[in-house]
Design a protein around this motif. Structure first.
Motif, short mmCIF file in Angstrom:
data_model
loop_
_atom_site.label_atom_id
_atom_site.label_comp_id
_atom_site.label_asym_id
_atom_site.label_seq_id
_atom_site.Cartn_x
_atom_site.Cartn_y
_atom_site.Cartn_z
N TYR A 1 0.72 -1.15 0.18
CA TYR A 1 0.01 0.05 0.00
C TYR A 1 0.98 1.21 -0.13
CZ TYR A 1 -3.29 -3.57 1.18
OH TYR A 1 -4.31 -4.63 1.43
N GLU A 2 0.78 2.12 -1.13
CA GLU A 2 1.64 3.14 -1.22
C GLU A 2 0.89 4.48 -1.18
OE1 GLU A 2 4.26 4.72 -4.92
OE2 GLU A 2 5.20 2.99 -4.29
N CYS A 3 1.56 5.46 -0.62
CA CYS A 3 1.00 6.77 -0.59
C CYS A 3 1.17 7.50 -1.96
CB CYS A 3 1.50 7.58 0.62
SG CYS A 3 0.97 9.40 0.70
N ASP A 4 -0.06 7.94 -2.41
CA ASP A 4 0.09 8.67 -3.67
C ASP A 4 0.71 10.20 -3.58
OD1 ASP A 4 -2.05 9.77 -2.67
OD2 ASP A 4 -3.45 9.18 -4.23
N ILE A 5 0.96 10.61 -2.36
CA ILE A 5 1.64 11.73 -2.25
C ILE A 5 2.79 12.05 -2.19
CG2 ILE A 5 1.32 14.03 -0.91
CD1 ILE A 5 -1.49 13.19 -0.40
N SER B 1 5.70 3.61 1.76
CA SER B 1 4.79 2.30 1.45
C SER B 1 4.63 1.74 2.97
CB SER B 1 5.59 1.40 0.71
OG SER B 1 5.76 1.80 -0.68
N PHE B 2 3.47 0.98 2.91
CA PHE B 2 2.78 0.13 4.20
C PHE B 2 2.44 -1.09 3.78
CE2 PHE B 2 2.37 4.87 4.51
CZ PHE B 2 2.75 5.25 5.64
N SER B 3 2.54 -2.11 4.98
CA SER B 3 2.38 -3.56 4.83
C SER B 3 0.60 -3.47 5.10
CB SER B 3 2.94 -4.23 6.14
OG SER B 3 2.53 -3.83 7.21
N GLN B 4 -0.01 -2.62 5.59
CA GLN B 4 -1.34 -2.68 5.97
C GLN B 4 -2.26 -1.23 5.29
OE1 GLN B 4 -2.67 -4.05 9.99
NE2 GLN B 4 -0.62 -4.71 10.11
N LYS B 5 -3.29 -1.71 4.86
CA LYS B 5 -4.30 -0.37 4.34
C LYS B 5 -4.66 0.55 5.49
CE LYS B 5 -8.15 0.64 1.25
NZ LYS B 5 -9.26 0.12 0.69
N ILE B 6 -4.89 -0.15 6.50
CA ILE B 6 -5.29 0.79 7.74
C ILE B 6 -4.17 1.95 8.13
CG2 ILE B 6 -4.69 -0.60 9.46
CD1 ILE B 6 -7.11 0.35 11.12
N HIS B 7 -2.95 1.44 7.99
CA HIS B 7 -1.66 2.30 8.19
C HIS B 7 -1.54 3.44 7.16
CE1 HIS B 7 0.24 -1.32 10.78
NE2 HIS B 7 -0.69 -0.68 11.42
N LEU B 8 -1.95 3.28 6.11
CA LEU B 8 -1.70 4.14 4.78
C LEU B 8 -2.84 5.13 5.01
CD1 LEU B 8 -0.80 5.25 2.04
CD2 LEU B 8 -2.53 3.53 0.86
N THR B 9 -4.05 4.58 5.45
CA THR B 9 -5.18 5.70 5.75
C THR B 9 -4.69 6.63 6.87
OG1 THR B 9 -6.80 3.81 5.16
CG2 THR B 9 -7.47 5.76 6.49
N HIS C 1 -1.67 7.27 7.77
CA HIS C 1 -0.51 8.20 7.47
C HIS C 1 -1.20 9.31 6.44
CE1 HIS C 1 3.21 9.31 5.15
NE2 HIS C 1 2.24 9.20 3.89
N LYS C 2 -2.14 8.98 5.61
CA LYS C 2 -2.76 10.41 4.63
C LYS C 2 -3.25 11.50 5.36
CE LYS C 2 -3.61 7.82 0.36
NZ LYS C 2 -4.60 7.65 -0.53
N SER C 3 -3.65 11.15 6.68
CA SER C 3 -4.18 12.36 7.58
C SER C 3 -3.01 13.37 7.89
CB SER C 3 -4.58 11.97 8.82
OG SER C 3 -3.73 11.07 9.69
N ILE C 4 -1.69 13.05 7.74
CA ILE C 4 -0.44 13.99 7.95
C ILE C 4 -0.65 15.03 7.06
CG2 ILE C 4 1.81 13.98 7.90
CD1 ILE C 4 2.02 11.15 8.90
N HIS C 5 -0.77 14.52 5.61
CA HIS C 5 -0.95 15.36 4.57
C HIS C 5 -2.06 16.12 4.47
CE1 HIS C 5 2.47 13.34 2.76
NE2 HIS C 5 1.96 12.01 2.70
N THR C 6 -3.20 15.64 4.88
CA THR C 6 -4.49 16.49 4.79
C THR C 6 -4.60 17.34 6.15
OG1 THR C 6 -5.76 14.73 5.67
CG2 THR C 6 -5.48 14.77 3.51
N GLY C 7 -4.20 16.87 7.17
CA GLY C 7 -4.35 17.53 8.36
C GLY C 7 -5.64 17.25 9.05
N GLU C 8 -6.11 16.48 8.51
CA GLU C 8 -7.42 15.99 8.80
C GLU C 8 -7.69 15.53 10.36
OE1 GLU C 8 -11.72 14.02 7.29
OE2 GLU C 8 -9.82 13.81 6.05
N LYS C 9 -8.45 15.75 11.18
CA LYS C 9 -8.31 14.95 12.46
C LYS C 9 -10.18 14.80 12.82
CE LYS C 9 -3.98 16.56 14.59
NZ LYS C 9 -3.35 17.20 15.37
N PRO C 10 -10.58 13.93 12.25
CA PRO C 10 -12.19 13.84 12.26
C PRO C 10 -12.70 13.35 13.78
CG PRO C 10 -11.29 12.10 10.90
CD PRO C 10 -10.35 12.94 11.40
#
Length: 524
Positions: free
Chosen positions: A71-75, A79-87, A89-98
């Protein structure tokens, strides 16, 4: 959504768990889910033997052994071994904290982080160690803790071979080899390997101390400092020396203590080459070379090179004596004075001279004594050329030439009878007994009375035979401190008293009094 779509949506969620009420779109998913409640883990890893309740978890786990990260971050392409870890990680780029905490308002990028955070408010520690029974609020802390019992360190550095119980420990360690510090302070430019270290560092600039003790209200910039501080209130000392059994409230204190047994002194002064077992001792020592005294007393203005020396000095103004001897009840303002005093009761003198065999209760006493054998006097006065074995004796001697009287401080308490002033109210109260003739301090052995408590304390050794004041050079003991002071002048050659008529120096007060009779013609 039209009625037909709503019907299809309901069909998707028609399978409900009768234990936790969670719903699933098909019966297979519900069956797999129930393994969690039953404790069944039918899927085994054929590499390490670890078991899982769901096949998808086994598949994700196996990436640890293969090193595969599909699972690779498109930004940033990480890369990550699990999809949940990628999800996550992406919040670092978006800054989203829902995910927001409904108690304190703190926000999180991941739901599990919010769940873990809530344990702070509830005080819940659901993860218990089945070896020692200790409980933890987070599963990963329990996992790290268990490695203390098992000694397992599965993460190895491929450069130096050092092993770690946690992957994060290995990651932090590798920065030692690479020198990488990607987190830079935008105020002073200092760089850090860990983001958390940068966050903590910034508190120096902001002055923020977000971690407060709920017992005494004291605040700290770091949580670990607060955790260590709390041991003061609980009395807990979890770090024990495996050599002598002594316990400490902080790990750093244990590490420093161990150097006593090993004799290791890793901190060396780059000016004179002197080595120290602790970094703080080196920092204090360096002030000798720079002459810096950054710690100033806000009462009398005296300056000190070390913070602990300032703290000790302040007891003079407060009149506080917090260290009590549990044998005789006598109190002291400094811990090291109490330690020396206790040796009077125990008779212990662990420091032996390897030349004459004489013993001393303190290491410094032995050091001073050795100069008697060597005749060494390395501290020379640059004005008159006189030499001394101790630096403190040279410093005191120089006041004769300079006329300086450095041990002065404000004396706000004035006697309304004779006008004499004092730095402490207690001293003024004692002084007034001279005018009133009152002697409230009575000896319980012979009944003799004294105007001041210190005179009574000086008197008592006559009955007990105790001689608490020992000369560090020759080992001779005295009932009174002033007798020891007079005796020391034999070794140093220093003349403590000067005749104000002819200026001749004399070593003791009795000699001065006798000498003055020459001028007055008085015959005692």
């Amino acid at each position: 959504m039209n009625p037909q779509e709503m019907t299809k949506e309901k069909e998707k969620l028609s399978y409900q768990c009768d234990i936790c009420k969670m719903t699933f779109s098909n019966e297979g998913n519900l069956t797999v889910h129930k393994f969690i409640h039953a404790g069944r883990k039918p899927y085994d890893c054929d590499v390490c033997g670890k078991s899982f309740s769901q096949k998808s978890n086994l598949t994700s786990h196996q990436y640890i052994h293969t090193g595969e990260k599909p699972y690779e971050c498109d930004i940033c392409c990480k890369s990550f071994s699990q999809k949940i870890h990628l999800t996550r990680h992406k919040s670092i780029h978006t800054g989203e904290k829902p995910y927001q905490c409904d108690i304190c308002g703190n926000s999180f990028s991941d739901k599990c982080h919010l769940s873990s955070h809530k344990y702070i408010h509830t005080g819940e520690k659901p993860y218990e160690c089945d070896i020692c029974g200790k409980s933890f609020s987070h599963k990963h802390i329990l996992t790290s803790h268990i490695s203390i019992h098992t000694g397992v360190k599965p993460y190895h550095c491929d450069i130096c071979g050092k092993s770690f119980s946690q992957r994060t420990g290995l990651s932090y360690h590798k920065s030692v080899h690479t020198g990488e510090k990607p987190n830079q302070c935008d105020i002073c430019g200092k760089s850090f390997f860990q983001k958390s270290s940068l966050t903590t560092h910034k508190y120096i600039h902001t002055g923020e101390k977000p971690h407060q003790c709920d017992v005494c209200g004291m605040s700290f910039s770091q949580k670990r400092s607060l955790d260590s501080h709390k041991y003061i209130h609980t009395g807990e000392k979890p770090y024990q020396c495996d050599i002598c059994g002594k316990s400490f409230s902080q790990k750093s204190n244990l590490d420093s203590h161990k150097s006593i047994h090993t004799g290791e002194k890793p901190h060396q002064c780059d000016v004179c080459g002197m080595s120290f077992s602790q970094r703080r001792y080196l920092d204090s020592h360096k002030h000798i070379h720079t002459g810096e005294k950054p710690y100033q007393c806000d009462i009398c203005g005296n300056s000190f090179s070390d913070k602990c020396h300032l703290s000790s000095h302040k007891y003079i103004h407060r009149g506080e004596k917090q260290y009590h001897c549990d044998i005789c009840g006598k109190s002291f303002s400094h811990k090291h004075i109490l330690t020396t005093h206790i040796s009077i009761h125990t008779g212990v003198k662990p420091y032996n001279c390897d030349i004459c065999g004489k013993s001393f209760s303190q290491r410094t006493g032995l050091s001073y004594h050795k100069s008697v054998h060597t005749g060494e006097k390395p501290n020379q006065c640059d004005i008159c050329g006189k030499s001394f074995s101790q630096k403190s004796s040279l410093t005191t001697h120089k006041y004769i030439h300079t006329g300086e009287k450095p041990h002065q401080c404000e004396k706000p308490y004035q006697c309304d009878i004779c006008g004499k002033s004092f730095s402490q109210k207690g001293n003024l109260d004692s002084h007034k007994y001279i005018h009133t003739g009152e002697k409230p301090h009575q000896c319980d052995v012979c009944g003799m009375s004294f105007s001041q408590r210190r005179y009574l304390d000086s008197h008592k050794p006559i009955h007990t035979g105790e001689k608490p004041y020992q000369c560090r050079i020759c080992g001779k003991s005295f009932f009174h401190k002033r007798s020891l002071t007079h005796h020391k002048s034999i070794h140093t050659g220093e003349k403590l008293y000067e005749c104000d008529i002819c200026g001749i120096p004399l070593s003791c007060l009795r000699s001065l009094t006798s000498h003055k009779n020459i001028h007055t013609g008085e015959k005692p």
